[in-house]
Design a protein around this motif. Sequence first.
Motif, PDB file in Angstrom:
ATOM      1  N   VAL A  45      44.201  20.380 -14.334  1.00 46.09           N
ATOM      2  CA  VAL A  45      43.864  19.243 -15.075  1.00 46.09           C
ATOM      3  C   VAL A  45      42.435  19.005 -15.170  1.00 46.09           C
ATOM      4  O   VAL A  45      41.983  18.782 -16.317  1.00 46.09           O
ATOM      5  N   ALA A  46      41.626  19.146 -14.189  1.00 44.04           N
ATOM      6  CA  ALA A  46      40.265  18.648 -14.164  1.00 44.04           C
ATOM      7  C   ALA A  46      39.566  19.749 -15.174  1.00 44.04           C
ATOM      8  O   ALA A  46      38.589  19.477 -16.063  1.00 44.04           O
ATOM      9  N   CYS A  47      40.102  21.107 -15.275  1.00 42.94           N
ATOM     10  CA  CYS A  47      39.333  22.086 -16.167  1.00 42.94           C
ATOM     11  C   CYS A  47      39.940  22.157 -17.588  1.00 42.94           C
ATOM     12  O   CYS A  47      39.375  23.002 -18.201  1.00 42.94           O
ATOM     13  N   GLY A  48      40.829  21.322 -17.688  1.00 47.82           N
ATOM     14  CA  GLY A  48      41.413  21.182 -19.042  1.00 47.82           C
ATOM     15  C   GLY A  48      42.481  22.273 -19.270  1.00 47.82           C
ATOM     16  O   GLY A  48      42.410  22.759 -20.676  1.00 47.82           O
ATOM     17  N   LEU A  49      42.764  23.078 -18.398  1.00 49.34           N
ATOM     18  CA  LEU A  49      43.649  24.248 -18.732  1.00 49.34           C
ATOM     19  C   LEU A  49      45.126  23.592 -19.292  1.00 49.34           C
ATOM     20  O   LEU A  49      45.528  22.419 -19.037  1.00 49.34           O
ATOM     21  N   PRO A  50      45.859  24.380 -20.039  1.00 46.15           N
ATOM     22  CA  PRO A  50      47.014  23.992 -20.609  1.00 46.15           C
ATOM     23  C   PRO A  50      48.124  23.668 -19.670  1.00 46.15           C
ATOM     24  O   PRO A  50      47.986  24.064 -18.455  1.00 46.15           O
ATOM     25  N   ALA A  51      48.788  22.669 -19.799  1.00 45.06           N
ATOM     26  CA  ALA A  51      49.691  22.548 -18.747  1.00 45.06           C
ATOM     27  C   ALA A  51      50.875  23.425 -18.318  1.00 45.06           C
ATOM     28  O   ALA A  51      50.977  23.496 -17.057  1.00 45.06           O
ATOM     29  N   LEU A  52      51.193  24.133 -19.231  1.00 47.35           N
ATOM     30  CA  LEU A  52      52.076  25.391 -18.983  1.00 47.35           C
ATOM     31  C   LEU A  52      51.208  26.241 -18.056  1.00 47.35           C
ATOM     32  O   LEU A  52      52.245  26.985 -17.111  1.00 47.35           O
ATOM     33  N   ALA A  53      50.107  26.634 -18.206  1.00 52.84           N
ATOM     34  CA  ALA A  53      49.404  27.665 -17.372  1.00 52.84           C
ATOM     35  C   ALA A  53      49.189  27.095 -16.007  1.00 52.84           C
ATOM     36  O   ALA A  53      49.266  27.710 -15.101  1.00 52.84           O
ATOM     37  N   THR A  54      48.794  25.837 -15.992  1.00 54.37           N
ATOM     38  CA  THR A  54      48.543  25.206 -14.709  1.00 54.37           C
ATOM     39  C   THR A  54      50.016  25.120 -13.867  1.00 54.37           C
ATOM     40  O   THR A  54      49.823  25.559 -12.619  1.00 54.37           O
ATOM     41  N   ALA A  55      51.004  25.146 -14.633  1.00 52.08           N
ATOM     42  CA  ALA A  55      52.251  24.710 -13.848  1.00 52.08           C
ATOM     43  C   ALA A  55      52.675  26.247 -13.408  1.00 52.08           C
ATOM     44  O   ALA A  55      53.043  26.433 -12.054  1.00 52.08           O
ATOM     45  N   ALA A  56      52.469  27.346 -13.935  1.00 53.49           N
ATOM     46  CA  ALA A  56      52.491  28.566 -13.855  1.00 53.49           C
ATOM     47  C   ALA A  56      51.691  29.187 -12.528  1.00 53.49           C
ATOM     48  O   ALA A  56      52.435  29.927 -11.469  1.00 53.49           O
ATOM     49  N   VAL A  93      58.798  25.914 -14.394  1.00 52.06           N
ATOM     50  CA  VAL A  93      57.344  25.881 -14.975  1.00 52.06           C
ATOM     51  C   VAL A  93      57.314  24.921 -16.187  1.00 52.06           C
ATOM     52  O   VAL A  93      56.322  24.120 -16.334  1.00 52.06           O
ATOM     53  N   GLY A  94      58.677  24.916 -16.964  1.00 49.41           N
ATOM     54  CA  GLY A  94      58.508  24.083 -18.111  1.00 49.41           C
ATOM     55  C   GLY A  94      58.621  22.667 -17.659  1.00 49.41           C
ATOM     56  O   GLY A  94      57.845  21.604 -18.027  1.00 49.41           O
ATOM     57  N   ALA A  95      59.440  22.292 -16.505  1.00 47.69           N
ATOM     58  CA  ALA A  95      59.701  21.115 -16.033  1.00 47.69           C
ATOM     59  C   ALA A  95      58.200  20.525 -15.478  1.00 47.69           C
ATOM     60  O   ALA A  95      58.003  19.370 -15.620  1.00 47.69           O
ATOM     61  N   LEU A  96      57.791  21.334 -14.495  1.00 50.13           N
ATOM     62  CA  LEU A  96      56.328  20.854 -13.998  1.00 50.13           C
ATOM     63  C   LEU A  96      55.400  20.683 -15.071  1.00 50.13           C
ATOM     64  O   LEU A  96      54.528  19.749 -14.980  1.00 50.13           O
ATOM     65  N   ILE A 141      52.905  17.488 -15.571  1.00 48.73           N
ATOM     66  CA  ILE A 141      51.495  17.504 -15.643  1.00 48.73           C
ATOM     67  C   ILE A 141      51.120  16.721 -17.150  1.00 48.73           C
ATOM     68  O   ILE A 141      50.193  15.976 -16.821  1.00 48.73           O
ATOM     69  N   ALA A 142      51.711  17.113 -17.892  1.00 45.31           N
ATOM     70  CA  ALA A 142      51.387  16.143 -19.158  1.00 45.31           C
ATOM     71  C   ALA A 142      51.543  14.907 -19.156  1.00 45.31           C
ATOM     72  O   ALA A 142      50.958  14.120 -19.880  1.00 45.31           O
ATOM     73  N   ASP A 143      52.480  14.467 -18.323  1.00 50.36           N
ATOM     74  CA  ASP A 143      52.745  12.869 -18.285  1.00 50.36           C
ATOM     75  C   ASP A 143      51.698  12.321 -17.094  1.00 50.36           C
ATOM     76  O   ASP A 143      51.848  11.060 -17.000  1.00 50.36           O
ATOM     77  N   GLY A 144      50.813  13.333 -16.637  1.00 54.40           N
ATOM     78  CA  GLY A 144      50.088  12.581 -15.807  1.00 54.40           C
ATOM     79  C   GLY A 144      50.545  12.437 -14.334  1.00 54.40           C
ATOM     80  O   GLY A 144      49.729  11.860 -13.313  1.00 54.40           O
ATOM     81  N   GLY A 154      51.672  15.159 -12.250  1.00 56.15           N
ATOM     82  CA  GLY A 154      52.003  16.825 -11.982  1.00 56.15           C
ATOM     83  C   GLY A 154      51.775  17.026 -10.571  1.00 56.15           C
ATOM     84  O   GLY A 154      52.500  17.640  -9.736  1.00 56.15           O
ATOM     85  N   ILE A 155      50.720  16.303  -9.911  1.00 56.57           N
ATOM     86  CA  ILE A 155      50.442  16.685  -8.377  1.00 56.57           C
ATOM     87  C   ILE A 155      51.494  16.330  -7.567  1.00 56.57           C
ATOM     88  O   ILE A 155      52.111  16.952  -6.336  1.00 56.57           O
ATOM     89  N   VAL A 156      52.028  14.883  -7.642  1.00 57.53           N
ATOM     90  CA  VAL A 156      52.910  14.291  -6.744  1.00 57.53           C
ATOM     91  C   VAL A 156      54.371  15.301  -7.205  1.00 57.53           C
ATOM     92  O   VAL A 156      55.215  15.297  -6.335  1.00 57.53           O
ATOM     93  N   SER A 157      54.646  15.565  -8.337  1.00 56.99           N
ATOM     94  CA  SER A 157      55.669  16.193  -8.651  1.00 56.99           C
ATOM     95  C   SER A 157      55.930  17.467  -7.907  1.00 56.99           C
ATOM     96  O   SER A 157      56.812  17.840  -7.477  1.00 56.99           O
ATOM     97  N   VAL A 158      54.922  18.245  -8.008  1.00 59.58           N
ATOM     98  CA  VAL A 158      54.987  19.650  -7.538  1.00 59.58           C
ATOM     99  C   VAL A 158      54.901  19.480  -5.924  1.00 59.58           C
ATOM    100  O   VAL A 158      55.762  20.484  -5.094  1.00 59.58           O
ATOM    101  N   VAL A 159      54.342  18.597  -5.379  1.00 56.21           N
ATOM    102  CA  VAL A 159      54.373  18.319  -3.929  1.00 56.21           C
ATOM    103  C   VAL A 159      55.764  17.927  -3.565  1.00 56.21           C
ATOM    104  O   VAL A 159      56.419  18.574  -2.426  1.00 56.21           O
ATOM    105  N   LEU A 160      56.410  17.076  -4.209  1.00 51.75           N
ATOM    106  CA  LEU A 160      57.553  16.560  -3.777  1.00 51.75           C
ATOM    107  C   LEU A 160      58.715  17.472  -3.955  1.00 51.75           C
ATOM    108  O   LEU A 160      59.571  17.889  -3.038  1.00 51.75           O
ATOM    109  N   ALA A 161      58.577  18.475  -5.015  1.00 57.90           N
ATOM    110  CA  ALA A 161      59.632  19.363  -5.201  1.00 57.90           C
ATOM    111  C   ALA A 161      59.625  20.547  -4.160  1.00 57.90           C
ATOM    112  O   ALA A 161      60.613  20.933  -3.784  1.00 57.90           O
ATOM    113  N   VAL A 162      58.626  20.811  -4.101  1.00 59.68           N
ATOM    114  CA  VAL A 162      58.285  22.026  -3.011  1.00 59.68           C
ATOM    115  C   VAL A 162      58.909  21.713  -1.623  1.00 59.68           C
ATOM    116  O   VAL A 162      59.703  22.430  -1.055  1.00 59.68           O
ATOM    117  N   LEU A 163      58.761  20.520  -1.074  1.00 58.84           N
ATOM    118  CA  LEU A 163      59.209  19.960   0.029  1.00 58.84           C
ATOM    119  C   LEU A 163      60.563  19.591   0.025  1.00 58.84           C
ATOM    120  O   LEU A 163      61.379  20.096   1.078  1.00 58.84           O
TER     121      LEU A 163
END
Length: 251
Positions: free
Chosen positions: A57-68, A127-130, A134-137, A139-148
């Motif tokens: 997000v800080a580097c401005g990468l596309p959300a899909l690439a960041t999720a992958a 990847v699509g859901a993450l 990320i696009a909704d702002g 993404g960090i809490v979402s991926v941490v929660l889902a992995v756990l």
Amino acid sequence: MSRLSDGVRLAVGTLTTVPVPAPRRIDRHVAGVAMTLGPLAALPLAATAGLIVAGGVACGLPALATAALALGAVAWGSRGLHLDGLADTADGLGASYDRAKALDVMRRGDSGPTGVATLVFVLLIQVGALAGAIADGHGIVSVVLAVLCGRCVLSLCCARGVPSARPVGLGATVAGSVPIAVSAAVFAIAAAGAALAPGLPWWRGLAAVVLGYAAAAMLLGRCVQRIGGVTGDVLGGCVEAAVAAALLAIA
């Protein structure tokens, strides 16, 4: 204390690539501790994924690439163990209604068309859901929660009363090793923690855990019905199903 330390070593050594000493003893009690502590063992994976999302997000990468990248790091950090289990489980369930034949297909280790297709579809969902989160702002809490959440369901899959499909192997070691009360406590803690997750409405975090558990329970029930219980592959499949469902609920 020896049982706890062996359980921690088994959980970390099995579920991640973090180097730890081998457990001094592995029995059903140690296995139950390991499956209960699965979410704690996965904390480094969840933290790494969160950092990758933050960096993307800080580097401005596309959300899909960041999720992958984030989910790819989780897969690398777990040796692709759960993804392999998902593919093998799908191949076994799709191969035959004969229990012995299904287990033989799962034992082979190669992936057939059913396993590959399932793997592709589940990864696309994750990847699509993450990416949406990320696009909704959030993404960090979402991926941490889902992995756990994905690792929390291990205690459900290994709860007392859930049989092993084979007399030997990882499934035989961990099947039925977690007391039902402990499994319920893990769910309650996960649900409460998700409801308090920063940046999300309480109901969305709670829904992620509930749907993650529901997806894992559905796959687990199907495997108990079709092949007679759990295997290491089934555990991996339940983890990935829970991650996908949790991310969908959040996104």
